[in-house]
Scaffold this active site. Sequence first.
Site, PDB file in Angstrom:
ATOM      1  CE  LYS A  81       3.268  92.048 -60.443  1.00 36.64           C
ATOM      2  NZ  LYS A  81       3.156  92.157 -61.890  1.00 36.64           N
TER       3      LYS A  81
ATOM      4  NE  ARG B  90       1.602  94.056 -65.393  1.00 34.03           N
ATOM      5  CZ  ARG B  90       2.922  94.210 -65.261  1.00 34.03           C
ATOM      6  NH1 ARG B  90       3.744  94.050 -66.305  1.00 34.03           N
ATOM      7  NH2 ARG B  90       3.440  94.544 -64.073  1.00 34.03           N
TER       8      ARG B  90
ATOM      9  CD  GLN C 295       5.576  88.733 -71.614  1.00 30.81           C
ATOM     10  OE1 GLN C 295       5.469  89.625 -72.448  1.00 30.81           O
ATOM     11  NE2 GLN C 295       4.538  88.358 -70.878  1.00 30.81           N
TER      12      GLN C 295
ATOM     13  N   GLY D  83      12.237  93.019 -71.858  1.00 28.67           N
ATOM     14  CA  GLY D  83      12.973  92.131 -70.962  1.00 28.67           C
ATOM     15  C   GLY D  83      13.549  92.778 -69.724  1.00 28.67           C
TER      16      GLY D  83
ATOM     17  CG  ASP E   5      12.087  92.774 -65.001  1.00 24.25           C
ATOM     18  OD1 ASP E   5      11.162  92.005 -64.728  1.00 24.25           O
ATOM     19  OD2 ASP E   5      13.288  92.396 -65.036  1.00 24.25           O
TER      20      ASP E   5
ATOM     21  CE  LYS F  70      16.131  90.349 -65.404  1.00 23.74           C
ATOM     22  NZ  LYS F  70      14.694  90.029 -65.257  1.00 23.74           N
TER      23      LYS F  70
END
Lengths: 319, 319
Positions: free
Chosen positions: B70, B114, B142, B226, B228, B232
Amino acid sequence: MKIRLFERDEIEKVIRLDTGLVEKMEEAFTSLVENQAQMPPIMRIDVPEYNGEVDIKSAYIKGQDSFAVKLSSGFFDNPSLGLPSANGMMILINSQTGEPLSILADQGLLTDLRTAAAGAVAAKYGSREDSKTAGIIGTGSQARLQLEALMLVRPIEHVMVYGRNKGKAEDFKAEMEEKFDIEIRIFPTISEIVEQSDIVVTTTPSKEPLIYGEWLREGLHITAMGSDAEHKQELDSTVLEKADRIVCDVRAQSIRLGELRSTPEMEGHTVELGEVTSKQVSFRHSNSDITVCDLTGTGVQDTAVARHVYALLLAKEGV
Amino acid sequence: MKIRLFERDEIEKVIRLDTGLVEKMEEAFTSLVENQAQMPPIMRIDVPEYNGEVDIKSAYIKGQDSFAVKLSSGFFDNPSLGLPSANGMMILINSQTGEPLSILADQGLLTDLRTAAAGAVAAKYGSREDSKTAGIIGTGSQARLQLEALMLVRPIEHVMVYGRNKGKAEDFKAEMEEKFDIEIRIFPTISEIVEQSDIVVTTTPSKEPLIYGEWLREGLHITAMGSDAEHKQELDSTVLEKADRIVCDVRAQSIRLGELRSTPEMEGHTVELGEVTSKQVSFRHSNSDITVCDLTGTGVQDTAVARHVYALLLAKEGV
């Protein structure tokens, strides 16, 4: 914006292994050492049940409007299914927006070509300019392409080849003699080839060394492109110890996956190919030097060849 | 074999955020802890000039005849060009031969789905079964999908939302009220929402904590999706310190890119979501527990959703 999907046959029509592609490789290696490239470590997915793996390589080069993500698969039970072990594709991405531009469904062809072009770069800077005799170890697609690449940069007149399979060696001889109108001799041992060559290229998936230091004579250049994984090796430590100059495409990859892995003490004596192509250092200093180049394969090459091919494909359409 | 390219609109016609997809996510997480998955570390290519990055995730799950690679891009200057920041695609590969089977040009839709489905898994095991009040922090795609996911697994009747942009919060309210025939209240502060919710989901790219431990009341479940990336964070350390149970999708990713990064001392108290879905451990022990789930996003989810969609696309064709 719809992604453009190009199949292998369309790609084959536009791409050549030529000096233009060799120059693109030189620029790619140069970008690495001039800190112009964002090139992450290789990603690998193992599929143990099917004796396979998929490697993913990529690099963004500053200022370029696109970059590639390259998927490359090696599934070694495939021949028993009548399929080639190697497959692959490249995805070209818009650098400004992250949108996928194109899929190049090349089935590994572009990886093969950019690897051979890197071999030409290695020979261009590493081997003696008057090199006439080439020794090819292996008889597969890389053996053919690496020979073709050598002939772009050196006045090769004689070729010796070694392969474990006699039939494949004979196929190689027949095809290459026809294609290049040049004499190919099949040898039963690697040592004889090494002792008589100006340039040797190893192109095998060997897990054990094929070449030993005691066979090396002054002026020889060796390019080893086979080792690209932790268990592979083509050159004995004595080769690296005897060499006057060792160059690799990327030191971190050579240490982990390439020829430096078995002789890590030589790391400090190794320069990267980009330092040579950017003219920061030389490769061969004299006609008597013994030179070695280890190629493991890099994302910058994938981006360079993908961009090159995409431009050729669009040009063909009159874009 | 020609690669099948499916565009987003074709994909949208067949895929739903439903309990079937939620079950696929549970199986995916379970495969990770049962050592059935080959899932390499995430590969990232940075494009600093355009404030962008491309992340590549993948996983092969033993016994499955295909797996996905991906590509997911985030280019944060895109809105000024009238484009969404996020884009992406999935490549489905034949596990037996390494041949690419299909390109799912989903533009990031499948990653969104997903991720929301994983939020449903987190709530299904983490939150109180009688949860009626949901607090959504953020107002983007999201936020919408995570609310939809919660409604698959809990009897949500009241929704509170917070967003930095008042117009976007109002859009969220209008769309979600129409879609779900449910009451949405916009709040000016996050603390009020946290203090009144049964379930809170944070969905922002915040670099600073949004939620503090002192706001947490007994019985609350928080899912933070949030964070990732290394810079963050949505949950203050006091949240993790106060939680009775912390679950993350993959500990190594949570430590490097997720909420555990800022409170690494809690690592030893954290379990992975697959340990919960495989029934090895429980998530919530009692109605008074405070539970936290950190989601960073995994290649096994990508493979699961890609295979799921591909099967639906083929079924639609009557294959």
